[in-house]
Every structure is written in structure tokens, then in C-alpha cells.
Design a protein around this motif. Structure first.
Motif, PDB file in Angstrom:
ATOM      1  N   LEU A 140      40.752  41.909  40.601  1.00 39.35           N
ATOM      2  CA  LEU A 140      41.395  41.015  39.640  1.00 39.35           C
ATOM      3  C   LEU A 140      40.527  39.786  39.360  1.00 39.35           C
ATOM      4  CD1 LEU A 140      44.042  41.278  38.104  1.00 39.35           C
ATOM      5  CD2 LEU A 140      45.134  39.865  39.854  1.00 39.35           C
ATOM      6  N   GLN A 141      39.918  39.231  40.410  1.00 34.76           N
ATOM      7  CA  GLN A 141      39.104  38.039  40.185  1.00 34.76           C
ATOM      8  C   GLN A 141      37.814  38.374  39.434  1.00 34.76           C
ATOM      9  OE1 GLN A 141      36.189  36.711  43.199  1.00 34.76           O
ATOM     10  NE2 GLN A 141      37.775  37.225  44.691  1.00 34.76           N
ATOM     11  N   TYR A 144      38.648  38.327  35.700  1.00 35.27           N
ATOM     12  CA  TYR A 144      39.218  37.086  35.172  1.00 35.27           C
ATOM     13  C   TYR A 144      38.399  35.859  35.575  1.00 35.27           C
ATOM     14  CZ  TYR A 144      43.329  39.504  33.436  1.00 35.27           C
ATOM     15  OH  TYR A 144      44.160  40.338  32.732  1.00 35.27           O
ATOM     16  N   GLY A 145      37.086  36.009  35.575  1.00 34.98           N
ATOM     17  CA  GLY A 145      36.235  34.847  35.802  1.00 34.98           C
ATOM     18  C   GLY A 145      35.126  35.027  36.795  1.00 34.98           C
ATOM     19  N   LEU A 157      43.879  35.007  42.973  1.00 32.58           N
ATOM     20  CA  LEU A 157      43.896  36.282  42.263  1.00 32.58           C
ATOM     21  C   LEU A 157      43.858  37.456  43.244  1.00 32.58           C
ATOM     22  CD1 LEU A 157      41.540  35.476  39.258  1.00 32.58           C
ATOM     23  CD2 LEU A 157      43.972  36.040  39.133  1.00 32.58           C
ATOM     24  N   ARG A 176      39.164  46.862  32.171  1.00 33.04           N
ATOM     25  CA  ARG A 176      38.667  45.523  31.848  1.00 33.04           C
ATOM     26  C   ARG A 176      37.292  45.275  32.475  1.00 33.04           C
ATOM     27  NH1 ARG A 176      41.245  40.923  29.718  1.00 33.04           N
ATOM     28  NH2 ARG A 176      40.116  38.998  30.188  1.00 33.04           N
ATOM     29  N   THR A 180      33.848  43.374  31.122  1.00 31.34           N
ATOM     30  CA  THR A 180      33.224  42.286  31.881  1.00 31.34           C
ATOM     31  C   THR A 180      31.752  42.565  32.146  1.00 31.34           C
ATOM     32  OG1 THR A 180      35.334  41.742  32.940  1.00 31.34           O
ATOM     33  CG2 THR A 180      33.330  40.962  34.030  1.00 31.34           C
TER      34      THR A 180
END
Length: 217
Positions: A140-141, A144-145, A157, A176, A180
Motif C-alpha cells: 500500500l505504501q 501511495y508515495g 499505510l 496500481r 507506479t
């Protein structure tokens, strides 16, 4: 423990990792040859990392630094990264050998990233929950960044994933991840070759307690 989910997740991990290794074998061969030609031996980098419940395993990646560089405190990672090694990291191709860790049951395709063993004693009880599951190649991390996030944000996260993990969430993270990687988002933290050192809870950080630095994903 969600037994049905864990069983299905493990079956999918093995199947997808095996297919991934098979399909990526030409890329693995080319990258291995390029590392050998540009940096020499060893081609692979192995380092002990804590897995599920903190049990240590040896994570494997393509080497991206000069010999011995990745085993040292990476305050000067930027200087030790080779030109080809830097490219490997920006494309995330250095992570491909971790499919072998997935096949061995040490990692999952999706889960919190395995960090350094020294960090185990620095986590808060809540942050330590990231080790309730197998570590992952992506998580997840990462979508999302990644390293652009603060440690608090990254661990929040991770714990969120542990609490809400499901096959649907895993699939969304995998999809996703493609975006990325293609956009090369969050590869480095500001002022670092990859990520800054995790010092622990705020009270420890302000007390100046320091240990081995995290300079690798």
C-alpha cells in the motif's frame, strides 16, 4: 488469522511468482549480464531482513552498488550507486529476483516492505503490526508515495493494509503498482539516495538515538 484468505493468497503468490519468473527470464538474464559486465561479481545482493513475526530471511536483489556498498551504512548511497545501478533502481528491475523469495514462502507479492533488522526494536507496538503478515514486493505504501512519504505515513499505510487485507485490495495494489513503476513515482526521499533512516518513535528520535541507516527499499 484469516485462514481461507491466507491459503488462497499463498496459492496465487506461488502461481504468479512462477509465471513471473518464467516470463521475465529473458529480462533477468540480460540484467544479470549487464550487472556482471558493469560491476562484476557478485551479480546478486543478499541481506538479512525480518519477515513474518520478525523471522529473518535473506532478501535477494540485483546488485546496484559497488562491492560492499549495500552492507554499509548508506549515508553516502548516492556516491556508491553505479550508473547502471541507479537505472536499475529507478526502473525497479533490481527487485525482480525477489520473486524467488515469494516462491520460497519468505515474501508475498503484496505486503509491507521488509526493512532492516535493527528497526525491529524501534517500532511502536502499532507499527510492529506490519510484521503480522509476510513482507511484500509491493504494498500500500509503495503505490501511495513510497519513499517520498514520511516514516509515520508509510507505517500507517502498512498497518492499514494488515487490518484490511483482502484479495480485492491485493489486486488493486498490483494493478496500481504497474502505474507506479512506469511513472517511477516516489523512488527517493528528498535529500536521500532512497530513504532516510528510521529513528523510531518521536521521543527516541529527539533523544538522538541512532542506528544502522535504511538506504534501500
Amino acid at each position: 488469522m484469516n485462514r481461507p484468505y491466507d491459503v488462497v493468497k499463498r496459492v496465487l503468490d506461488v502461481a504468479l511468482a512462477a509465471i513471473g519468473l518464467l516470463l521475465a527470464s529473458p529480462v533477468l538474464a540480460v540484467v544479470a549480464l549487464a550487472v556482471l559486465v558493469t560491476m562484476g561479481r557478485p551479480v546478486l545482493f543478499r541481506q538479512a531482513r525480518p519477515g513474518r513475526h520478525g523471522r529473518l530471511f535473506h532478501l535477494v536483489k540485483f546488485r546496484s552498488m559497488t562491492v560492499g556498498g549495500e552492507d554499509e551504512a548508506p549515508a553516502n548511497d548516492g556516491a556508491r550507486l553505479t550508473t547502471f545501478g541507479r537505472w536499475l533502481r529507478t526502473t525497479s528491475l533490481d527487485e525482480l529476483p525477489q520473486l524467488w523469495n515469494v516462491l520460497r514462502g519468505e515474501m508475498s507479492l503484496v505486503g509491507p516492505r521488509p526493512l532492516l533488522p535493527a528497526y525491529l526494536s524501534r517500532y511502536s507496538p502499532e507499527q510492529l503490526r506490519r510484521h503480522d503478515v509476510r513482507p511484500g514486493i509491493t504494498g500500500l505504501q509503495q503505490v501511495y508515495g513510497r519513499n517520498a512519504l514520511s516514516w509515520d505515513e508509510r507505517f500507517a499505510l502498512d498497518v492499514r493494509y494488515v487490518r484490511h487485507r483482502s484479495l480485492g485490495l491485493d489486486l488493486r495494489i498490483l494493478l496500481r503498482t504497474v502505474r507506479t513503476v512506469l511513472l517511477r513515482e516516489g523512488i527517493t526521499a528528498a535529500g536521500a539516495a532512497t530513504a532516510h533512516e528510521f529513528l523510531g518513535p518521536a521521543e527516541l528520535a529527539t533523544a538522538g538515538g541512532r542506528g544502522p541507516v535504511e538506504g534501500r527499499r
